[in-house]
Write a protein that holds these residues in place. Sequence first.
Motif, PDB file in Angstrom:
ATOM      1  N   SER A 118     -16.631   7.633   8.960  1.00 37.87           N
ATOM      2  CA  SER A 118     -16.757   8.732   8.176  1.00 37.87           C
ATOM      3  C   SER A 118     -14.787   8.735   7.396  1.00 37.87           C
ATOM      4  O   SER A 118     -14.530   9.820   7.080  1.00 37.87           O
ATOM      5  CB  SER A 118     -17.522   9.715   8.183  1.00 37.87           C
ATOM      6  OG  SER A 118     -16.784  10.275   9.627  1.00 37.87           O
ATOM      7  N   LYS A 119     -14.798   7.961   8.634  1.00 36.75           N
ATOM      8  CA  LYS A 119     -12.507   8.279   8.173  1.00 36.75           C
ATOM      9  C   LYS A 119     -12.197   7.896   7.720  1.00 36.75           C
ATOM     10  O   LYS A 119     -11.848   7.061   6.987  1.00 36.75           O
ATOM     11  CB  LYS A 119     -12.349   8.177  10.282  1.00 36.75           C
ATOM     12  CG  LYS A 119     -10.826   8.659  10.339  1.00 36.75           C
ATOM     13  CD  LYS A 119     -10.250   8.230  11.542  1.00 36.75           C
ATOM     14  CE  LYS A 119      -9.228   8.501  11.414  1.00 36.75           C
ATOM     15  NZ  LYS A 119      -8.257   8.194  13.081  1.00 36.75           N
ATOM     16  N   LYS A 120     -11.617   8.807   6.772  1.00 45.06           N
ATOM     17  CA  LYS A 120     -10.275   8.459   5.860  1.00 45.06           C
ATOM     18  C   LYS A 120      -8.722   7.579   6.000  1.00 45.06           C
ATOM     19  O   LYS A 120      -8.222   8.403   6.639  1.00 45.06           O
ATOM     20  CB  LYS A 120     -10.450   8.876   4.420  1.00 45.06           C
ATOM     21  CG  LYS A 120     -11.556   9.243   3.838  1.00 45.06           C
ATOM     22  CD  LYS A 120     -11.662  10.730   2.461  1.00 45.06           C
ATOM     23  CE  LYS A 120     -12.924  10.411   2.148  1.00 45.06           C
ATOM     24  NZ  LYS A 120     -12.515  11.233   0.887  1.00 45.06           N
ATOM     25  N   THR A 121      -8.639   6.844   5.479  1.00 43.75           N
ATOM     26  CA  THR A 121      -7.232   6.394   5.882  1.00 43.75           C
ATOM     27  C   THR A 121      -6.079   7.084   5.284  1.00 43.75           C
ATOM     28  O   THR A 121      -6.576   8.000   4.102  1.00 43.75           O
ATOM     29  CB  THR A 121      -7.163   4.886   5.351  1.00 43.75           C
ATOM     30  OG1 THR A 121      -6.917   5.091   4.027  1.00 43.75           O
ATOM     31  CG2 THR A 121      -8.135   3.873   6.423  1.00 43.75           C
ATOM     32  N   LYS A 122      -4.852   7.240   5.847  1.00 48.21           N
ATOM     33  CA  LYS A 122      -4.232   8.134   4.243  1.00 48.21           C
ATOM     34  C   LYS A 122      -3.123   7.365   3.564  1.00 48.21           C
ATOM     35  O   LYS A 122      -4.086   8.628   2.923  1.00 48.21           O
ATOM     36  CB  LYS A 122      -2.561   8.231   5.109  1.00 48.21           C
ATOM     37  CG  LYS A 122      -2.534   8.466   7.179  1.00 48.21           C
ATOM     38  CD  LYS A 122      -1.194   8.430   7.706  1.00 48.21           C
ATOM     39  CE  LYS A 122      -1.253   9.314   9.589  1.00 48.21           C
ATOM     40  NZ  LYS A 122      -0.052   8.656   9.405  1.00 48.21           N
ATOM     41  N   LEU A 123      -3.731   6.567   3.562  1.00 42.81           N
ATOM     42  CA  LEU A 123      -3.913   6.371   1.896  1.00 42.81           C
ATOM     43  C   LEU A 123      -4.485   6.452   1.182  1.00 42.81           C
ATOM     44  O   LEU A 123      -4.403   6.870  -0.034  1.00 42.81           O
ATOM     45  CB  LEU A 123      -3.906   4.373   2.094  1.00 42.81           C
ATOM     46  CG  LEU A 123      -3.218   3.886   0.212  1.00 42.81           C
ATOM     47  CD1 LEU A 123      -1.937   4.201  -0.854  1.00 42.81           C
ATOM     48  CD2 LEU A 123      -3.665   2.532   0.271  1.00 42.81           C
ATOM     49  N   GLN A 124      -6.111   6.469   1.422  1.00 42.29           N
ATOM     50  CA  GLN A 124      -7.192   6.777   1.046  1.00 42.29           C
ATOM     51  C   GLN A 124      -6.955   8.354   0.449  1.00 42.29           C
ATOM     52  O   GLN A 124      -6.733   9.236  -0.832  1.00 42.29           O
ATOM     53  CB  GLN A 124      -8.402   6.637   1.390  1.00 42.29           C
ATOM     54  CG  GLN A 124      -8.986   5.268   1.370  1.00 42.29           C
ATOM     55  CD  GLN A 124     -10.275   5.756   1.547  1.00 42.29           C
ATOM     56  OE1 GLN A 124     -10.510   5.649   2.989  1.00 42.29           O
ATOM     57  NE2 GLN A 124     -11.261   5.745   1.195  1.00 42.29           N
ATOM     58  N   GLN A 125      -6.790   9.151   1.395  1.00 41.70           N
ATOM     59  CA  GLN A 125      -6.261  10.473   1.538  1.00 41.70           C
ATOM     60  C   GLN A 125      -4.791  11.219   0.021  1.00 41.70           C
ATOM     61  O   GLN A 125      -5.185  12.205  -0.407  1.00 41.70           O
ATOM     62  CB  GLN A 125      -5.977  11.292   2.718  1.00 41.70           C
ATOM     63  CG  GLN A 125      -6.765  11.284   3.676  1.00 41.70           C
ATOM     64  CD  GLN A 125      -6.708  11.550   4.575  1.00 41.70           C
ATOM     65  OE1 GLN A 125      -5.776  12.112   5.266  1.00 41.70           O
ATOM     66  NE2 GLN A 125      -7.819  11.802   6.285  1.00 41.70           N
ATOM     67  N   LYS A 126      -3.807  10.051   0.431  1.00 42.94           N
ATOM     68  CA  LYS A 126      -2.969  10.284  -1.101  1.00 42.94           C
ATOM     69  C   LYS A 126      -3.761   9.747  -1.668  1.00 42.94           C
ATOM     70  O   LYS A 126      -3.374  10.758  -2.940  1.00 42.94           O
ATOM     71  CB  LYS A 126      -2.281   9.186  -0.159  1.00 42.94           C
ATOM     72  CG  LYS A 126      -1.097   9.434  -1.379  1.00 42.94           C
ATOM     73  CD  LYS A 126       0.433   8.639  -1.149  1.00 42.94           C
ATOM     74  CE  LYS A 126       1.057   8.761  -1.759  1.00 42.94           C
ATOM     75  NZ  LYS A 126       2.340   7.815  -1.651  1.00 42.94           N
ATOM     76  N   ASN A 159      -4.928   0.131  -5.847  1.00 42.50           N
ATOM     77  CA  ASN A 159      -5.436   1.595  -5.683  1.00 42.50           C
ATOM     78  C   ASN A 159      -6.970   1.467  -6.068  1.00 42.50           C
ATOM     79  O   ASN A 159      -7.889   1.219  -4.912  1.00 42.50           O
ATOM     80  CB  ASN A 159      -5.273   2.754  -6.629  1.00 42.50           C
ATOM     81  CG  ASN A 159      -4.346   3.323  -6.551  1.00 42.50           C
ATOM     82  OD1 ASN A 159      -3.998   2.690  -5.682  1.00 42.50           O
ATOM     83  ND2 ASN A 159      -2.992   4.449  -7.054  1.00 42.50           N
ATOM     84  N   GLU A 160      -7.298   0.567  -7.181  1.00 49.59           N
ATOM     85  CA  GLU A 160      -8.363   0.124  -7.017  1.00 49.59           C
ATOM     86  C   GLU A 160      -9.110  -0.886  -6.655  1.00 49.59           C
ATOM     87  O   GLU A 160     -10.125  -1.428  -5.531  1.00 49.59           O
ATOM     88  CB  GLU A 160      -8.943  -0.895  -8.796  1.00 49.59           C
ATOM     89  CG  GLU A 160      -8.716  -0.084  -9.989  1.00 49.59           C
ATOM     90  CD  GLU A 160      -8.672  -0.188 -11.529  1.00 49.59           C
ATOM     91  OE1 GLU A 160      -8.906   0.263 -12.643  1.00 49.59           O
ATOM     92  OE2 GLU A 160      -8.992  -1.213 -11.240  1.00 49.59           O
ATOM     93  N   LEU A 212       1.175  -1.214  -0.159  1.00 48.13           N
ATOM     94  CA  LEU A 212      -0.271   0.423  -0.200  1.00 48.13           C
ATOM     95  C   LEU A 212       0.511   1.180   0.394  1.00 48.13           C
ATOM     96  O   LEU A 212       0.544   2.126  -0.108  1.00 48.13           O
ATOM     97  CB  LEU A 212      -0.634  -0.137   1.148  1.00 48.13           C
ATOM     98  CG  LEU A 212      -1.924  -1.358   1.260  1.00 48.13           C
ATOM     99  CD1 LEU A 212      -2.944  -1.378   2.529  1.00 48.13           C
ATOM    100  CD2 LEU A 212      -2.920  -1.182  -0.060  1.00 48.13           C
ATOM    101  N   THR A 213       1.715   1.151   0.186  1.00 51.92           N
ATOM    102  CA  THR A 213       3.238   2.228   0.658  1.00 51.92           C
ATOM    103  C   THR A 213       4.160   3.059  -1.035  1.00 51.92           C
ATOM    104  O   THR A 213       4.782   3.415  -1.431  1.00 51.92           O
ATOM    105  CB  THR A 213       4.119   2.108   1.800  1.00 51.92           C
ATOM    106  OG1 THR A 213       4.980   0.903   1.342  1.00 51.92           O
ATOM    107  CG2 THR A 213       3.437   2.228   3.117  1.00 51.92           C
ATOM    108  N   LEU A 214       3.934   1.047  -1.998  1.00 53.70           N
ATOM    109  CA  LEU A 214       4.482   1.562  -3.070  1.00 53.70           C
ATOM    110  C   LEU A 214       3.902   2.573  -4.026  1.00 53.70           C
ATOM    111  O   LEU A 214       3.306   2.721  -4.226  1.00 53.70           O
ATOM    112  CB  LEU A 214       4.787   0.212  -3.320  1.00 53.70           C
ATOM    113  CG  LEU A 214       5.607  -0.831  -2.744  1.00 53.70           C
ATOM    114  CD1 LEU A 214       5.271  -2.240  -3.815  1.00 53.70           C
ATOM    115  CD2 LEU A 214       7.357  -1.058  -2.552  1.00 53.70           C
ATOM    116  N   ASP A 215       5.437   3.441  -4.581  1.00 51.07           N
ATOM    117  CA  ASP A 215       4.679   3.939  -6.000  1.00 51.07           C
ATOM    118  C   ASP A 215       5.493   3.354  -6.638  1.00 51.07           C
ATOM    119  O   ASP A 215       6.444   2.827  -6.695  1.00 51.07           O
ATOM    120  CB  ASP A 215       5.305   5.167  -4.683  1.00 51.07           C
ATOM    121  CG  ASP A 215       6.248   5.429  -5.158  1.00 51.07           C
ATOM    122  OD1 ASP A 215       6.988   6.557  -4.394  1.00 51.07           O
ATOM    123  OD2 ASP A 215       7.356   4.756  -5.472  1.00 51.07           O
TER     124      ASP A 215
END
Length: 728
Positions: free
Chosen positions: A90-98, A72-73, A46-49
Amino acid sequence: MMADNLMQSPENWTESQVSTWLRTLCVKEQYIKKLFEEEVNGLVLLTLDEDSLMTKIGMKFGPTHMIIQKRNELFNSKQNSQQNAKPTRSKKTKLQQKNNSKSLHCLASSEVPSGQVHARDKCASEESQTPQQPCILTSKENCKPRPFDQEGIDLIYVKHRVLQPESGAFDLISPCHEFKSFAIAAELDRTRLQAKFAKEVLKFATGCMNIRSNGTIHFGVMDSKEDTGYVHGEVVGIPVKDKDIYVDALDDIEKCFSTDKEHARHCVRPPRFIEVMDRESTAKNYVVEVDIVPSVYILKGKVHAVLLPNFNEAANKVQYEKKAILRRVGSKTEPVSDSDLSDFFQRVKERDAQREEAEKTLVLSTPFCQDLGRKLTMLITSGKKFIENDKWFIFITNKFKPDDLSNIEWLLNMKILSVFDFDPDSKISGLCSKYLEHHAANMHSLQSYSKSSDRSIKGFTEKLHLFEQTSWLFCNGRSGFKANETPCDEMTWIKTRMTLLMVYVSLICKHILPKGSLQVIFLLTSPVEKPLLHTFYGFFTEMQGHTDIICICESETNFQRWQSFAEEICGTETVNNFSVVGMKMSHINATMQMIQPVKACAKKHLPVFVKGTCLLETNREEHMASLEILTVAKKHLPVFVKGTCLLETNREEHMASLEILTVNHCDDTSKDFINEEKANIEQQFYRGGRVTWMNFWLAEHKYVGEVIERDAYQDVSKLLMDVLKFPL
């Protein structure tokens, strides 16, 4: 069984489950094995780019892009399922926000190697089971291209701004444009990169030369074949490890043109590298541009054929394609077909004539003479006659030239709260050293100029004497200081010092001075670097607009870099309205002193026995407080940009044969003198005496009637009108 194995949340996957998921995407086994060896579990996945997959794992662009997109999908679909099951969450994870802050990119099939295209087709049924995430499109501002074929232009492009669409030949002088993303090619080895670059440049160049049209090809700008996450003409930039690779690539001109090699060499300009600024990254990318200038005196009567270079993977070397005659057709470069070849050759003379006519009619129009003096005055005074006494100023500046340091009297008279100085040598040989000759100032570094959490705003301002002495803030180190505050490069400054500066900017704008009582002036006297641009962004954000921010810059070249960044923040019209560009420091000095209160004048002059003047120092004047001292008024001359400059006494004495009229020549003329002299002046005029400037001055100010027109008036009037219509 495989589906059951992947039912749990992706962040909880083991290395084996990640490998299983990658196989469903038809990723090559060598990459799967490498990721397994690197202990890539669900949380790591989940942290890879894309950069880490390409540089650390060695994957190609195609599978890298697909993995990130499918990751992502997958994650979004899992989150949607959880939100449907728990609607109150309603809280989003950091990855969603990214992920939501970036556009999702869908790789065009034309950019994927053929083997990978087949693999993706084979897995089409599996992919169709996963709902496609729509690409996120954001509004993107337009930007202007670099001025065509001009040397010494220092500007930047801002990432995600959009150039005008690719274009065909218009009037042969206005350049046509072609864009290439070049994202994959930029990562190739030297030989392959040079072959690809030379092929694209020389293909475009040959098309432009054969139709006699100027043109520019841009690398690092999205073309029409790119993914829908971008728009056509969007600036993204490419990494340039070695600029010589691109420059040397054009040595292929000698091999690609069997005849007239020198003609092609003259028409194809060297590559230009325009830095791309990205506020969200410290990576340095560029747009690489090549201008084509097919001058008629070089190409007259010629049609050029080219052998384009191409790296042959099977032969593992550069080979040259069959010779082709190319031309620009609309926004594309295409070969001239056999059926059109005869007609194309026959029309060479016609194209030459069109180009020759276009070059002749290329009139370098005289630039509009803007009244810069009035513009500067209006911006500083907000339309009033003088600068308001209760207004404070902040100056942001860089290195001063020695000549400019002799014209800073206007700065000495300003009510300055703080100076943000990006010249490390300022205290030794720059603006700070000159300022300290006349005023006291408190020296600070970014580290020392901070407010502790337990100190009040009042206590902070009192400690630093903010409203008593100018605070001089060295924003990028300070030479000759025992604390060893060394300057750093742009990227290091952004990483280590930008946050400190932004804290102070926020403190001033939100807590120390109310809105409307502060004016920020960017005084750009040398080439502009990124720290200055980020400082502008900080002030613009904290001041909630541009109303009280002004840019003063003598050099058009220095301003262009500033302008290209500032326009992205507040638009072209705003930047132009609040910038004074092209005014010399000596003219700024004279113009500003005219709108400063008389009591603030830094220098006063007394007449001396030998009919010169001497300087009346401020401390001498203060010791003679009981005397009313009359000084010699300074003389001002108008200049081309409608400001004023000082007329020094020694200059005036060298022009003794001229009667020089100054801007303030008659300011002290008394009415008694006028009443005594006007009769003599008019009588002399009516008797046929020479017309002097005083005749016109008296008539203009209504001290006498209108000037009588003599017989020669019509002849002189016609002569002057002809000069205005047909300037020499």
